[in-house]
Design a protein around this motif. Structure first.
Motif, mmCIF file in Angstrom:
data_model
loop_
_atom_site.group_PDB
_atom_site.id
_atom_site.type_symbol
_atom_site.label_atom_id
_atom_site.label_comp_id
_atom_site.label_asym_id
_atom_site.label_seq_id
_atom_site.Cartn_x
_atom_site.Cartn_y
_atom_site.Cartn_z
ATOM 1 N N SER A 1 0.761 -1.049 0.047
ATOM 2 C CA SER A 1 -0.166 -0.044 -0.032
ATOM 3 C C SER A 1 0.830 1.567 -0.049
ATOM 4 N N PHE A 2 0.218 2.250 -0.328
ATOM 5 C CA PHE A 2 1.062 3.753 -0.381
ATOM 6 C C PHE A 2 0.956 4.351 0.983
ATOM 7 N N SER A 3 2.037 4.987 1.408
ATOM 8 C CA SER A 3 2.125 5.679 2.626
ATOM 9 C C SER A 3 1.766 7.124 2.605
ATOM 10 N N THR A 4 1.404 7.917 3.504
ATOM 11 C CA THR A 4 1.454 9.253 3.295
ATOM 12 C C THR A 4 2.290 9.992 2.484
ATOM 13 N N TRP A 5 3.572 9.728 2.799
ATOM 14 C CA TRP A 5 4.672 10.268 1.798
ATOM 15 C C TRP A 5 4.368 9.948 0.429
ATOM 16 N N HIS A 6 3.938 8.752 0.105
ATOM 17 C CA HIS A 6 3.971 8.543 -1.360
ATOM 18 C C HIS A 6 2.865 9.430 -1.916
ATOM 19 N N TRP A 7 1.730 9.504 -1.274
ATOM 20 C CA TRP A 7 0.515 10.382 -1.724
ATOM 21 C C TRP A 7 1.021 11.928 -1.758
#
Length: 60
Positions: free
Chosen positions: A3-9
């Protein structure tokens, strides 16, 4: 890892803002909204034409 983390988004958001700029995104959303309104108006006009012609008897 799946899954994507907050940093990725946040990175994706930064890239989108860099590519499109702050003014372009609302303009794009306005164009999408205009297209949806035109589509709905076309559907309503088409259904209104069926009512004027009588339409099918078994349709509610």
């Amino acid at each position: 890892m799946g899954s994507f983390s907050t940093w990725h988004w946040l990175i994706v958001l930064a890239i989108v803002l860099i590519l499109f700029g702050r003014g372009k995104i609302p303009e794009l959303m306005g164009d999408v909204a205009h297209g949806i309104r035109a589509f709905k108006k076309g559907i309503d006009d088409e259904q209104g034409g069926e009512k004027d012609r009588g339409g099918d008897a078994d349709r509610p």
